[in-house]
Design an enzyme around this catalytic site. Structure first.
Site, PDB file in Angstrom:
ATOM      1  N   TYR A  15       0.824  -1.221   0.000  1.00 24.62           N
ATOM      2  CA  TYR A  15       0.000   0.000   0.000  1.00 24.62           C
ATOM      3  C   TYR A  15       0.853   1.264   0.000  1.00 24.62           C
ATOM      4  CZ  TYR A  15      -3.823  -3.182   0.656  1.00 24.62           C
ATOM      5  OH  TYR A  15      -4.714  -4.196   0.453  1.00 24.62           O
ATOM      6  N   GLY A  16       1.783   1.367   0.958  1.00 22.13           N
ATOM      7  CA  GLY A  16       2.592   2.574   1.054  1.00 22.13           C
ATOM      8  C   GLY A  16       3.398   2.806  -0.211  1.00 22.13           C
ATOM      9  N   GLU A  35      10.727  -5.208  -5.694  1.00 24.82           N
ATOM     10  CA  GLU A  35       9.825  -6.124  -4.979  1.00 24.82           C
ATOM     11  C   GLU A  35      10.462  -7.517  -4.890  1.00 24.82           C
ATOM     12  OE1 GLU A  35       6.818  -6.146  -3.253  1.00 24.82           O
ATOM     13  OE2 GLU A  35       7.453  -8.247  -3.028  1.00 24.82           O
ATOM     14  N   GLY A 109       0.580  -7.013   0.577  1.00 25.65           N
ATOM     15  CA  GLY A 109      -0.507  -7.629   1.329  1.00 25.65           C
ATOM     16  C   GLY A 109      -1.834  -7.635   0.575  1.00 25.65           C
ATOM     17  N   MET A 116     -10.897  -6.316   3.553  1.00 27.01           N
ATOM     18  CA  MET A 116     -11.738  -5.489   4.426  1.00 27.01           C
ATOM     19  C   MET A 116     -11.136  -4.112   4.559  1.00 27.01           C
ATOM     20  SD  MET A 116     -13.123  -8.024   7.300  1.00 27.01           S
ATOM     21  CE  MET A 116     -11.722  -9.059   7.024  1.00 27.01           C
ATOM     22  N   VAL A 244      15.985  -5.810  -1.666  1.00 25.21           N
ATOM     23  CA  VAL A 244      16.958  -4.816  -1.197  1.00 25.21           C
ATOM     24  C   VAL A 244      17.651  -5.344   0.056  1.00 25.21           C
ATOM     25  CG1 VAL A 244      17.205  -2.500  -0.212  1.00 25.21           C
ATOM     26  CG2 VAL A 244      15.732  -2.870  -2.218  1.00 25.21           C
ATOM     27  N   GLU A 353     -14.329  -9.443  13.446  1.00 23.97           N
ATOM     28  CA  GLU A 353     -14.876  -9.765  12.139  1.00 23.97           C
ATOM     29  C   GLU A 353     -15.549 -11.113  12.206  1.00 23.97           C
ATOM     30  OE1 GLU A 353     -11.391 -10.276  10.094  1.00 23.97           O
ATOM     31  OE2 GLU A 353     -10.910  -8.145   9.996  1.00 23.97           O
ATOM     32  N   HIS A 438      -1.675  -8.467  10.916  1.00 22.01           N
ATOM     33  CA  HIS A 438      -1.644  -7.000  10.900  1.00 22.01           C
ATOM     34  C   HIS A 438      -0.424  -6.426  11.612  1.00 22.01           C
ATOM     35  CE1 HIS A 438      -6.394  -7.090  10.742  1.00 22.01           C
ATOM     36  NE2 HIS A 438      -5.849  -7.515   9.625  1.00 22.01           N
ATOM     37  N   ASN A 476      -9.176  -3.105  10.824  1.00 22.12           N
ATOM     38  CA  ASN A 476      -8.207  -3.615   9.855  1.00 22.12           C
ATOM     39  C   ASN A 476      -7.391  -2.437   9.295  1.00 22.12           C
ATOM     40  OD1 ASN A 476     -10.977  -4.733   9.837  1.00 22.12           O
ATOM     41  ND2 ASN A 476      -9.921  -6.490   9.008  1.00 22.12           N
TER      42      ASN A 476
HETATM   43  P1  FDA Z   1       2.944  -4.687   2.535  1.00 18.78           P
HETATM   44  O1  FDA Z   1       3.309  -5.837   3.410  1.00 18.78           O
HETATM   45  O2  FDA Z   1       1.612  -4.685   1.899  1.00 18.78           O
HETATM   46  O3  FDA Z   1       4.009  -4.556   1.358  1.00 18.78           O
HETATM   47  C1  FDA Z   1       5.393  -4.665   1.568  1.00 18.78           C
HETATM   48  C2  FDA Z   1       6.035  -5.256   0.321  1.00 18.78           C
HETATM   49  O4  FDA Z   1       7.459  -5.129   0.407  1.00 18.78           O
HETATM   50  C3  FDA Z   1       5.766  -6.746   0.129  1.00 18.78           C
HETATM   51  O5  FDA Z   1       5.293  -6.974  -1.176  1.00 18.78           O
HETATM   52  C4  FDA Z   1       7.132  -7.407   0.368  1.00 18.78           C
HETATM   53  O6  FDA Z   1       7.317  -8.583  -0.393  1.00 18.78           O
HETATM   54  C5  FDA Z   1       8.083  -6.307  -0.040  1.00 18.78           C
HETATM   55  N1  FDA Z   1       9.404  -6.385   0.607  1.00 18.78           N
HETATM   56  C6  FDA Z   1       9.664  -6.633   1.924  1.00 18.78           C
HETATM   57  N2  FDA Z   1      10.991  -6.571   2.145  1.00 18.78           N
HETATM   58  C7  FDA Z   1      11.588  -6.273   0.965  1.00 18.78           C
HETATM   59  C8  FDA Z   1      12.938  -6.076   0.556  1.00 18.78           C
HETATM   60  N3  FDA Z   1      13.961  -6.146   1.432  1.00 18.78           N
HETATM   61  N4  FDA Z   1      13.188  -5.820  -0.753  1.00 18.78           N
HETATM   62  C9  FDA Z   1      12.157  -5.741  -1.653  1.00 18.78           C
HETATM   63  N5  FDA Z   1      10.855  -5.908  -1.308  1.00 18.78           N
HETATM   64  C10 FDA Z   1      10.578  -6.171  -0.016  1.00 18.78           C
HETATM   65  N6  FDA Z   1      -5.733  -5.551   6.248  1.00 18.78           N
HETATM   66  C11 FDA Z   1      -6.944  -4.947   6.089  1.00 18.78           C
HETATM   67  O7  FDA Z   1      -7.035  -3.729   6.210  1.00 18.78           O
HETATM   68  N7  FDA Z   1      -8.043  -5.699   5.773  1.00 18.78           N
HETATM   69  C12 FDA Z   1      -7.994  -7.051   5.646  1.00 18.78           C
HETATM   70  O8  FDA Z   1      -9.005  -7.705   5.334  1.00 18.78           O
HETATM   71  C13 FDA Z   1      -6.736  -7.703   5.859  1.00 18.78           C
HETATM   72  N8  FDA Z   1      -6.612  -9.070   5.809  1.00 18.78           N
HETATM   73  C14 FDA Z   1      -5.371  -9.666   5.850  1.00 18.78           C
HETATM   74  C15 FDA Z   1      -5.236 -11.036   5.668  1.00 18.78           C
HETATM   75  C16 FDA Z   1      -3.971 -11.622   5.620  1.00 18.78           C
HETATM   76  C17 FDA Z   1      -3.830 -13.102   5.443  1.00 18.78           C
HETATM   77  C18 FDA Z   1      -2.807 -10.805   5.744  1.00 18.78           C
HETATM   78  C19 FDA Z   1      -1.425 -11.397   5.677  1.00 18.78           C
HETATM   79  C20 FDA Z   1      -2.949  -9.441   5.941  1.00 18.78           C
HETATM   80  C21 FDA Z   1      -4.217  -8.857   6.007  1.00 18.78           C
HETATM   81  N9  FDA Z   1      -4.362  -7.492   6.189  1.00 18.78           N
HETATM   82  C22 FDA Z   1      -5.608  -6.900   6.096  1.00 18.78           C
HETATM   83  C23 FDA Z   1      -3.191  -6.623   6.474  1.00 18.78           C
HETATM   84  C24 FDA Z   1      -2.720  -5.788   5.271  1.00 18.78           C
HETATM   85  O9  FDA Z   1      -2.577  -6.608   4.133  1.00 18.78           O
HETATM   86  C25 FDA Z   1      -1.392  -5.122   5.643  1.00 18.78           C
HETATM   87  O10 FDA Z   1      -1.620  -4.290   6.758  1.00 18.78           O
HETATM   88  C26 FDA Z   1      -0.825  -4.276   4.505  1.00 18.78           C
HETATM   89  O11 FDA Z   1      -0.595  -5.061   3.355  1.00 18.78           O
HETATM   90  C27 FDA Z   1       0.465  -3.581   4.914  1.00 18.78           C
HETATM   91  O12 FDA Z   1       0.804  -2.643   3.917  1.00 18.78           O
HETATM   92  P2  FDA Z   1       2.274  -2.097   3.767  1.00 18.78           P
HETATM   93  O13 FDA Z   1       2.275  -1.119   2.645  1.00 18.78           O
HETATM   94  O14 FDA Z   1       2.755  -1.644   5.098  1.00 18.78           O
HETATM   95  O15 FDA Z   1       3.191  -3.368   3.399  1.00 18.78           O
END
Ligand code: FDA
Length: 497
Positions: A15-16, A35, A109, A116, A244, A353, A438, A476
């Site tokens: 997301y970020g 990625e 993620g 949600m 990275v 939920e 989370h 969430n």
């Molecule tokens: P996010 O984790 O999305 O992205 C980080 C990316 O960086 C990943 O693609 C990773 O592979 C990559 N990366 C990491 N280290 C790296 C490196 N050294 N070099 C290159 N790439 C690297 N939330 C919600 O609001 N509603 C919901 O329904 C759900 N349900 C849910 C279910 C399940 C099973 C999970 C695992 C998670 C959820 N979540 C959720 C949580 C939500 O998905 C989570 O909070 C966000 O994806 C976090 O977003 P970020 O941008 O922080 O990182």
């Protein structure tokens, strides 16, 4: 390519990272996204990009030879199965006291989550992000995030008759009889598509067990929203299967970024370095925290402050199931996309939920993922002996969250004359207290960074993901992560570029 010079490098495509890439590109800046996971744009031999939870194969897990299912037991029997080692989509990353589930691939993620899309209640926002002005978030950035993500609500008339949501209607009945508010929860799933799945006129996805290992139809992951828009600008390049490993100040300004190229066995096939004027850490709470903690401790980025690695929380996640009476079936067909929740945040510190158990048979179980106000926070630290970053979370630290979830389910059980399921996480184990979906924190806003994500001591280095949020969002998290990224990138574009 190695040796390249890029204006902006973004680490991670969740997301970020996706918000940063889109808004920078729209401002005329070229962006390179790195990625570690796969692109997830090519069908496998079965014609599908993603595998289902009913039949997990190598695509399911990140570099494991056995699945690590969050619900790892059924009727007290372990249900994990052998798979071949592959750069699969879901990482079950094990620390000492907790397994942190994360998406791996272009979209982060958003590839694996339940979709949600919940905006915290405004009255709780001061607890979620105490240093951010709520007016600007609720007037501008939450609406912008919801629009960008394609968030929508289920058709409440259709809900009443849809077989795939019988489990939610049972959840509503039980919540109501115990006096708890129950309500619909917005989602990024295409609700019209789901109606057609239920009607049998399109290929099933949410109604065919697809969720944790990706969703082939219907879900608007970032690949279909922010990332599609970012690519359409022509200014964004994405390198999947690149990880990275280091970011170091370069002699003449900017940063030298070291990158491992991976194959689908997870082996490093190539090592590259790129010079970047600016670097955005968007590797997720765990990924960003691990990088920053390592780089500070090993002297690569010594000026990072002492808040790095601190303030990590699990968003209070705990899971449980309840056994219903035989006259309260939850349905053999269950949509994998949850659409409702029970709110007892103010009185009991829990928002639950009503979750599916989509295994294709009647289970007579109600299943819940609770988000609780668990106050415990953990810290990442560098372990020089193992060369890894540790997290000091203890399993026992889940107890406050369990107690908060019990304010809902003890009462429902007493009212309904029912009991907890004890067969979903082991033998005679009620609480799923071993995991979180989370992860939040590790580079907290206005502590490890300034109030817009700028890393103190390193101009041109930013954090823009879930690691900015101090451990809990009361609901969430991804809408809040997206909205905060929208806020921060707008400021950064206006003042730093
Ligand atoms: P996010 O984790 O999305 O992205 C980080 C990316 O960086 C990943 O693609 C990773 O592979 C990559 N990366 C990491 N280290 C790296 C490196 N050294 N070099 C290159 N790439 C690297 N939330 C919600 O609001 N509603 C919901 O329904 C759900 N349900 C849910 C279910 C399940 C099973 C999970 C695992 C998670 C959820 N979540 C959720 C949580 C939500 O998905 C989570 O909070 C966000 O994806 C976090 O977003 P970020 O941008 O922080 O990182």
């Amino acid at each position: 390519a190695s040796g390249e010079h890029v204006p902006v490098l973004v680490i991670g495509t969740g997301y970020g990272g996706s918000v940063a890439a889109l808004r920078l590109a729209q401002a005329g800046v070229d962006v390179h996204m790195i990625e570690m996971g796969m692109a997830w744009d090519t069908p496998g031999s079965d014609g599908k990009i993603f595998c289902s939870t009913l039949n997990p194969d190598q695509r399911s897990y990140w570099l494991r030879t056995k699945t690590k299912q969050p619900l790892n037991y059924f009727l007290g029997f372990p249900i994990d199965r052998n798979i071949s080692r592959y750069t699969g989509i879901l990482d079950a990353e094990e620390f000492g006291g907790i397994i942190v589930y994360q998406g791996r691939g272009v979209g982060g993620g958003s590839l694996v989550n339940g979709g949600m899309a919940v905006t915290p209640k405004r009255e709780n926002f001061g607890f979620v992000l105490p240093t951010v002005n709520p007016d600007e978030m609720y007037n501008t950035y939450y609406p912008r995030a919801n629009a960008g993500l394609g968030v929508g609500l289920i058709d409440s008339a259709w809900f009443e008759s849809a077989a795939c949501y019988q489990y939610s209607r049972v959840g509503r009945k039980h919540a109501g009889r115990s006096g708890f508010p129950w309500g619909f929860v917005p989602n990024v799933y295409d609700w019209d598509y789901m109606k057609q799945e239920q009607a049998g006129t399109v290929t099933k996805s949410a109604l065919d067990g697809e969720i944790l290992y990706g969703n082939n139809n219907g879900k608007k992951s970032l690949q279909k929203t922010y990332i599609a828009q970012a690519k359409a600008t022509g200014r964004v390049t994405i390198s999947p299967l690149h990880r990275v490993t280091s970011v170091a100040p370069a002699g003449g300004g900017g940063y030298t970024v070291s990158i491992d190229q991976l194959n689908t066995n997870g082996d490093v096939t190539n090592v590259k370095t790129v010079l970047a004027d600016r670097v955005f850490f968007a590797a997720g709470s765990v990924g960003t925290s691990k990088l920053l903690v390592k780089l500070k401790a090993t002297g690569v980025l010594p000026n990072l402050n002492d808040e790095i690695g601190k303030g990590w929380g699990d968003n209070g996640n705990v899971m449980c199931g309840r056994a219903n009476w035989l006259w309260d079936p939850t349905g053999s067909l269950q949509s994998t996309i949850p659409c409702s929740g029970i709110d007892n945040w103010t009185a009991g510190g829990a928002f639950a939920e009503v979750a599916p158990l989509p295994i294709g048979i009647e289970t007579f179980a109600s299943f819940y993922l609770s988000i609780t106000k668990n106050p415990n926070r953990a810290q990442f630290s560098w372990n020089a002996a193992t060369g890894k970053v540790d997290l000091n979370w203890q399993t026992a630290w889940k107890q406050p969250g369990i107690d908060m979830a019990k304010t809902i389910f003890d009462k429902i059980n007493a009212k309904e004359g029912t009991i907890y399921r004890t067969d979903l996480f082991g033998t005679y184990k009620i609480w799923g207290d071993h995991l979180t979906y989370h992860p939040l924190g590790g580079a907290v806003l206005d502590k490890a960074t300034d109030n817009y994500g700028r890393l103190v001591g390193y101009p041109g280095m930013y954090v823009i993901d879930g690691s900015l949020i101090p451990g809990n969002t009361s609901v969430n998290p991804f809408v809040t992560i997206t909205a905060l990224a929208e806020r921060n990138i707008e400021k950064i574009i206006a003042t730093d570029l």
